[in-house]
Write an enzyme that holds these catalytic residues in place. Structure first.
Site, PDB file in Angstrom:
ATOM      1  N   SER A 153       0.732  -1.180  -0.008  1.00 48.90           N
ATOM      2  CA  SER A 153       0.183   0.060   0.058  1.00 48.90           C
ATOM      3  C   SER A 153       0.894   1.190  -0.032  1.00 48.90           C
ATOM      4  O   SER A 153       2.133   1.057   0.346  1.00 48.90           O
ATOM      5  CB  SER A 153      -0.921  -0.108   1.305  1.00 48.90           C
ATOM      6  OG  SER A 153      -1.528   1.151   1.451  1.00 48.90           O
ATOM      7  N   TYR A 166      -2.436  -0.592  10.642  1.00 43.47           N
ATOM      8  CA  TYR A 166      -2.294  -1.093   9.048  1.00 43.47           C
ATOM      9  C   TYR A 166      -1.022  -0.378   8.583  1.00 43.47           C
ATOM     10  O   TYR A 166      -0.504  -1.318   7.754  1.00 43.47           O
ATOM     11  CB  TYR A 166      -3.706  -0.327   8.530  1.00 43.47           C
ATOM     12  CG  TYR A 166      -3.689  -0.525   6.959  1.00 43.47           C
ATOM     13  CD1 TYR A 166      -4.495  -1.592   6.306  1.00 43.47           C
ATOM     14  CD2 TYR A 166      -3.157   0.319   6.044  1.00 43.47           C
ATOM     15  CE1 TYR A 166      -4.280  -1.830   5.146  1.00 43.47           C
ATOM     16  CE2 TYR A 166      -3.458   0.090   4.690  1.00 43.47           C
ATOM     17  CZ  TYR A 166      -4.039  -0.864   4.336  1.00 43.47           C
ATOM     18  OH  TYR A 166      -4.177  -1.050   2.740  1.00 43.47           O
TER      19      TYR A 166
END
Ligand code: NAP
Length: 262
Positions: A153, A166
């Site tokens: 990501s 995350y």
């Protein structure tokens, strides 16, 4: 110098005769990647925790003209993963390409972040790719060939308030990718990471529904918009195909330029 013909170059991107397992491919980016890899010729193996959902997705892809099977497992359950991978290798055939896509998001300020949510995030986003990669690599290594794509990501590079755990998992996945490269590149496995920017999926529904965020994002992203999941296909096919046979341990950002500017 030998002249390379156009069809030879295109052949580098062909996945004909290859089989790709994509974790968490019942919806979202995983499903788009499965469809994209199948479009380049791969037989795909759809993974979901729910057998009925996996069967329905595979049936839909077969209706679209692709070869699709299923492997049902929860990426966090180490023994279940190992058994399902062994079963898939025997029942369906060798897995040539693994995409570690399954992932979750939880949002809360760091000082009040729930401990159970922290554990869930680490188990799905980090332990999962470890369990699945290890189980698949044990079959790839004796064959001396394989491609592993870890879905990372932009948060593997850039932090944002509210998603610290995350971001920590995605940063860790970048280093796990380099470590897989360190251990397995010499034995024929190319491991790379694909790092999407912002794509409208269920995972990001809270952000999609927030016009202020969307407005900020479009101004912050050089391309000026959200990504469309199909736009991850080209990079995934490249990393899954012989075209990337000397590409190893890299993170390829597909983010409309987000990580290139401040
Ligand atoms: P999504 O729409 O929420 O889909 C997540 C998928 O992962 C679902 O199929 C889900 O299955 C599966 N999954 C969750 N936990 C699992 C488990 N324990 N075992 C097996 N499968 C599990 O999310 P997405 O946006 O497509 O995200 C996919 C990946 O891309 C994630 O790794 C995410 O971090 C990454 N990513 C997304 C974006 C974005 O903008 N969307 C950006 C950067 C990176 P169920 O249907 O059973 O829940």
């Amino acid at each position: 110098m030998r002249r390379i013909k156009m069809d030879e170059t295109l052949k580098l991107f062909s996945l004909n005769g290859r089989r790709a397992l994509i974790t968490g491919s019942g919806r979202g980016i995983g499903l788009a990647l499965a469809r994209g890899l199948a479009g380049a010729g791969a037989a795909v193996v759809i993974n979901d925790r729910n057998e009925q959902k996996a069967l329905a997705v595979a049936a839909q892809l077969r209706e679209e003209g692709f070869i699709a099977d299923i492997a049902v497992f929860d990426v966090t359950k180490r023994d279940e993963v190992a058994a399902a991978i062994d079963d898939a290798e025997t029942r369906i055939g060798p897995i040539d390409i693994l995409v570690n896509n399954a992932g979750i998001q939880r949002r809360a300020p760091l000082e009040t972040f729930d401990g159970n949510d922290w554990n869930d995030l680490l188990q799905v986003n980090l332990d999962g790719p470890f369990h699945v990669s290890q189980a698949v690599a044990r079959h790839m290594l004796p064959r001396g060939r394989g491609k592993i794509i870890n879905i990372c990501s932009v948060q593997g590079e850039l932090a944002r308030p509210g998603i610290a755990p995350y971001a920590a998992t995605k940063g860790a996945i970048r280093m796990l990718t380099k470590s897989m490269c360190a251990e397995w590149a010499g034995r024929g496995i190319q491991t790379n990471a694909l790092a999407p920017g912002y794509f409208a999926t269920d995972l990001n529904q809270a952000l999609v529904d927030d016009p202020a965020f969307s407005d900020w994002l479009c101004k912050r992203t050089p391309a000026g918009r959200w990504g469309r999941v199909e736009e991850l296909t080209g990079a995934a096919v490249f990393l899954a195909s012989p075209a990337s046979d000397f590409v190893n341990g890299q993170t390829l950002f597909v983010d409309g330029g987000l990580t290139s500017v401040v």
